[in-house]
Write a protein that holds these residues in place. Structure first.
Motif, mmCIF file in Angstrom:
data_model
loop_
_atom_site.group_PDB
_atom_site.id
_atom_site.type_symbol
_atom_site.label_atom_id
_atom_site.label_comp_id
_atom_site.label_asym_id
_atom_site.label_seq_id
_atom_site.Cartn_x
_atom_site.Cartn_y
_atom_site.Cartn_z
ATOM 1 N N ALA A 250 0.822 -1.214 0.000
ATOM 2 C CA ALA A 250 0.000 0.000 0.000
ATOM 3 C C ALA A 250 0.855 1.262 0.000
ATOM 4 N N SER A 251 2.096 1.140 0.484
ATOM 5 C CA SER A 251 3.007 2.285 0.513
ATOM 6 C C SER A 251 3.858 2.377 -0.748
ATOM 7 N N GLY A 252 3.582 1.529 -1.740
ATOM 8 C CA GLY A 252 4.315 1.608 -2.990
ATOM 9 C C GLY A 252 5.530 0.713 -3.066
ATOM 10 N N PHE A 253 5.717 -0.131 -2.073
ATOM 11 C CA PHE A 253 6.851 -1.062 -2.067
ATOM 12 C C PHE A 253 6.657 -2.072 -3.187
ATOM 13 N N THR A 254 7.730 -2.398 -3.903
ATOM 14 C CA THR A 254 7.610 -3.314 -5.041
ATOM 15 C C THR A 254 8.228 -4.677 -4.735
ATOM 16 N N SER A 255 7.608 -5.686 -5.336
ATOM 17 C CA SER A 255 8.177 -7.035 -5.304
ATOM 18 C C SER A 255 8.132 -7.547 -6.741
ATOM 19 N N ALA A 256 8.300 -8.844 -6.937
ATOM 20 C CA ALA A 256 8.099 -9.403 -8.270
ATOM 21 C C ALA A 256 6.599 -9.500 -8.532
ATOM 22 N N ALA A 257 6.197 -9.234 -9.761
ATOM 23 C CA ALA A 257 4.764 -9.298 -10.097
ATOM 24 C C ALA A 257 4.310 -10.744 -10.313
ATOM 25 N N ASN A 258 5.265 -11.659 -10.336
ATOM 26 C CA ASN A 258 4.953 -13.081 -10.569
ATOM 27 C C ASN A 258 5.536 -13.934 -9.457
ATOM 28 N N ALA A 259 5.340 -13.465 -8.227
ATOM 29 C CA ALA A 259 6.036 -14.068 -7.080
ATOM 30 C C ALA A 259 5.689 -15.533 -6.873
ATOM 31 N N ILE A 260 4.470 -15.934 -7.229
ATOM 32 C CA ILE A 260 4.089 -17.334 -7.007
ATOM 33 C C ILE A 260 4.744 -18.231 -8.043
ATOM 34 N N GLU A 261 4.628 -17.856 -9.326
ATOM 35 C CA GLU A 261 5.011 -18.782 -10.398
ATOM 36 C C GLU A 261 6.394 -18.532 -10.989
ATOM 37 N N ALA A 262 7.087 -17.483 -10.585
ATOM 38 C CA ALA A 262 8.389 -17.158 -11.190
ATOM 39 C C ALA A 262 9.363 -18.323 -11.034
ATOM 40 N N PRO A 263 10.346 -18.419 -11.960
ATOM 41 C CA PRO A 263 11.325 -19.511 -11.862
ATOM 42 C C PRO A 263 12.001 -19.582 -10.490
ATOM 43 N N ARG A 264 12.282 -18.427 -9.918
ATOM 44 C CA ARG A 264 12.838 -18.425 -8.566
ATOM 45 C C ARG A 264 11.842 -17.834 -7.577
ATOM 46 N N GLY A 265 10.555 -18.131 -7.829
ATOM 47 C CA GLY A 265 9.493 -17.654 -6.956
ATOM 48 C C GLY A 265 9.064 -18.709 -5.957
ATOM 49 N N PHE A 266 7.963 -18.405 -5.263
ATOM 50 C CA PHE A 266 7.515 -19.234 -4.143
ATOM 51 C C PHE A 266 7.372 -20.711 -4.506
ATOM 52 N N ALA A 267 6.572 -20.997 -5.531
ATOM 53 C CA ALA A 267 6.217 -22.396 -5.787
ATOM 54 C C ALA A 267 7.421 -23.214 -6.217
ATOM 55 N N ARG A 268 8.267 -22.658 -7.097
ATOM 56 C CA ARG A 268 9.404 -23.430 -7.609
ATOM 57 C C ARG A 268 10.490 -23.601 -6.554
ATOM 58 N N VAL A 269 10.665 -22.613 -5.713
ATOM 59 C CA VAL A 269 11.752 -22.695 -4.736
ATOM 60 C C VAL A 269 11.345 -23.563 -3.542
ATOM 61 N N LEU A 270 10.072 -23.517 -3.161
ATOM 62 C CA LEU A 270 9.649 -24.218 -1.949
ATOM 63 C C LEU A 270 8.941 -25.541 -2.213
ATOM 64 N N SER A 271 8.857 -25.969 -3.472
ATOM 65 C CA SER A 271 8.178 -27.238 -3.732
ATOM 66 C C SER A 271 8.714 -27.884 -4.997
ATOM 67 N N PRO A 272 8.808 -29.204 -5.010
ATOM 68 C CA PRO A 272 9.224 -29.885 -6.244
ATOM 69 C C PRO A 272 8.111 -29.944 -7.290
ATOM 70 N N ARG A 273 6.873 -29.606 -6.897
ATOM 71 C CA ARG A 273 5.766 -29.641 -7.844
ATOM 72 C C ARG A 273 4.904 -28.406 -7.653
ATOM 73 N N PHE A 274 4.338 -27.902 -8.747
ATOM 74 C CA PHE A 274 3.488 -26.716 -8.694
ATOM 75 C C PHE A 274 2.405 -26.875 -9.747
ATOM 76 N N ASP A 275 1.166 -26.771 -9.329
ATOM 77 C CA ASP A 275 0.046 -26.849 -10.259
ATOM 78 C C ASP A 275 -0.713 -25.531 -10.232
ATOM 79 N N PRO A 276 -0.375 -24.615 -11.168
ATOM 80 C CA PRO A 276 -0.981 -23.274 -11.115
ATOM 81 C C PRO A 276 -2.493 -23.291 -11.252
#
Lengths: 454, 454
Positions: free
Chosen positions: B226-252
């Motif tokens: 809300a204060s304008g802080f930026t992150s990756a816009a694809n944080a869940i599915e990015a190659p080095r994002g949440f799903a790929r880094v924390l799980s061997p499988r990801f079903d979007p």
């Protein structure tokens, strides 16, 4: 103990915790203490230089309404926050320019640890020796745990500064809290279970948030342990503990071998130039040529660079329009180094990227890739209008282990970074405080001296 | 080590964010709204029951000195903290008894989300409808992202309540902050990069810390966005994002399929008994037999259980000496269910574990494993002193999807959990507030009503 005794990793967390709890200041060799002062100076400079970055502004806007008592300073600014939140914000400013230190080119060592310690030292009385001692030990935990899973952990996508940094801050604050070995293990456990930070965030504000969160989370982890909060006693090596869950490989010997005989902070490196490492050799050589021959830009006909192919892939921007873009332009880097004989934050500003004289010289820079050239290597040829040709083959770059930055180099870097935040006399006073940090009666003075005079 | 690598592939994060930002209260079906009220009641009860747990005491001791303005209540107690830290502590108390709700037996749904919302609602004006709406959406983000990597993520060693919970709290607070889709994506990104919580911590205080940290971290993630802080816009599915880094499988598809057509909170389950699920069938049958035949303990000659082999492996403690041990004793569970006709926290206290009458009956319980018996199944035979033999084959256990807890069951559970914190009239008032939550003008009343009268 040698590595073979650790083929079985049982007790890794506890063995490290025993070392941390049992370490005494008199055990720390003088050269290690001095390296801690150097890292302190460098980290404070980076935080001062980053203090007015939009990332810091927005983090402060987000958490400002929630802060507790005015226990600790936001470095380089006027605000005061509760101690863990000051650690959060100062961890961000220390890392936001990507100008901070690194251990073996992997972990940004100080940004997750020192901000926690400096905030603590303003909150509760701590001597300079206590602070430096806790810092050395925090770095020890951070680097050893980080390296025990490196590079696979990093390759999987973890920003190791965020993950390992939590252990560093927890161990450091745990030392100030005088935790015994069991409580220290719980502090490391409370840190392990907060370890986070994704490489997908590189290029966004979240990258420096990782350092800040490590500082804040490690601070709180140690406070939790001091209050009797329990975690797993084997948080690092447990089957579902830090190393196994966050990395496909774990070498526990990295954590425990040679504890107390060598100190990881001795491997610390400082960046002389405020940009990616691949441009450092070119900058290094251009500064040297400009100084040796007292070069004026108008005397230069053209500059021909021969660099590693990766340099052009990463930093081949021919016409950067912003300060950030100029950090990815080898042409800008060579030109600004020749003109300014420096490559700090001021040389990669929006203003400099649009400077007419600089743009003119930048247009006379060419770069040729050569697979035979290494990362910290460059060949530079400067052809002058009078027909002379000056050449330089750079192989030993400032800031590498082969040619570390001197104390004087670090002071110069600090002054450049602190320029917007502190008056020259105040900057010099803070430099003096860093060199004498080990004998300060009250380490809180370090943070207070890093706040602009009202 | 600081390269930029984003490949904005599937747009999973943005598609979820668009749904979250665009959802309106009138889109939420009445039965989904009612399920949110049920989860609210259950979560408040758990927090009230856990409020005096040592885990909560120690967390408060650790962070008390740092809290900001008295913006939000610690549920079931007197303290007031800044809002994110109230979320932290209330997340701990909501999960500490392990009596809170679960989605498909995986994610503890409410503990990371509602404490963040309740704290926010005391800090800034929020209607009951806004709070329930944000809650439904937080659960949606939490469960969909969690299930997209389940069970592999959990199997790797992640406590999914901690990791997925962060998204839940961030989405919920982001909704109250009225974030647009892009800012919501940044909120989810700021959450993704804090995702943490190791299963090595099960059995320690850190397990409930995970829920608390998720609540606090998600709260702050939304404030940052809300204060304008930026992150990756694809944080869940990015190659080095949440799903790929924390799980061997990801079903979007789990994240985005059927958004707005079905709501994950409809799959929520509530535990009727304050112990592991493997004992629930036995408890269920014993309570039913005691009620139907109005059994008195002194009339019982012996009890013969036939249960799944896993029941004896996990809960075969023959002579528990503490309340915690009694949660791992099928013998205690059967005896206390027959005597008390209940199996809440009061039935697994230290006092009850040492009760002479209970110990006597416990000694007359036998249990036989049978591989043909399932997890939610038990055969119970009670032989009375008068020679009668009462039998029960339990196949539909209270709290499963086949036989959900009724609203009345949830009220009874709430009253038992709230007993030490609230007077009966106050408990009844809070029950009424939960059932009418959707029409409250000021949702802050929910948290204030969960504080003991002075």
């Amino acid at each position: 103990m040698d590595g073979l005794q650790h083929a079985n990793d049982a007790g890794t967390t506890l063995e490290l915790s025993r070392f941390l709890a049992g370490s005494r200041w008199q055990d720390i060799p003088p050269e290690v203490r001095h390296e801690a002062s150097r890292a302190l100076l460098n980290c404070l400079g980076c935080a001062l230089g980053g203090a007015r970055h939009a990332t810091v502004d927005r983090a402060l806007a987000a958490i400002g309404a929630f802060s507790g008592p005015a226990q600790a300073s936001v470095l380089g600014r006027g605000e005061r926050l509760d101690a863990p939140r000051a650690a959060l914000v100062n961890g961000i400013s220390a890392h936001v320019l990507d100008f901070d230190d690194t251990h073996q080119r992997a972990i940004h060592v100080s940004a997750p640890v020192l901000p926690a310690l400096l905030a603590y030292a303003e909150w509760r009385p701590v001597s300079g020796a206590q602070l430096l001692h806790a810092f050395v030990l925090g770095v020890e935990a951070e680097c050893r745990i980080g390296l025990s899973v490196f590079p696979e952990h990093y390759d999987r996508g973890w920003h190791i500064t965020g993950t390992a940094g939590l252990f560093g801050a927890a161990a450091a604050i745990g030392k100030l809290l005088n935790l015994n070995d069991k409580m220290m293990a719980h502090a490391l456990g409370c840190a392990a279970t907060q370890a986070a930070g994704l490489r997908a965030m590189f290029g966004s504000m979240c990258k420096s948030l990782h350092a800040g969160r490590a500082a804040e989370g490690g601070f709180v982890a140690a406070m939790l342990a001091a209050s009797g909060f329990t975690s797993a006693a084997n948080a690092i090596e447990a089957p579902r503990g830090f190393a196994r869950v966050l990395s496909p490989r774990f070498d526990p010997a990295y954590v425990t071998d040679g504890l107390g005989r060598r100190y990881e902070i001795s491997q610390n490196l400082y960046k002389p130039y405020s940009c990616g490492l691949w441009m450092h050799a070119t900058i290094d050589g251009c500064i040297a040529l400009a100084r040796e021959h007292d070069l004026k830009p108008e005397a230069i006909e053209r500059i021909a660079l021969t660099v590693a192919p990766h340099v052009l892939e990463l930093t081949g921007h021919p016409a950067p329009g912003t300060g950030l873009e100029s950090k990815f332009s080898i042409y800008h880097a060579a030109a600004v180094a020749l003109i300014d004989r420096a490559a700090g934050e001021a040389q990669f500003s929006d203003r400099r990227a649009l400077d007419a004289g600089l743009i003119a010289l930048r247009g006379r820079v060419s770069a040729r890739p050569d697979p035979a050239i290494g990362k910290f290597e460059a060949r530079i040829a400067v052809v002058l209008r009078d027909g002379r040709r000056l050449e330089r083959h750079v192989t030993r770059v400032l800031g590498t282990r082969e040619r570390p930055m001197s104390d004087r180099d670090l002071e110069d870097k600090f002054r450049a970074l602190a320029r917007d935040a502190l008056a020259p006399a105040q900057a010099n006073r803070l430099i003096g405080l860093c060199w004498s940090a080990g004998s300060l009666a009250d380490a809180g003075v370090l943070a207070r001296a890093a706040v602009p005079a009202a």
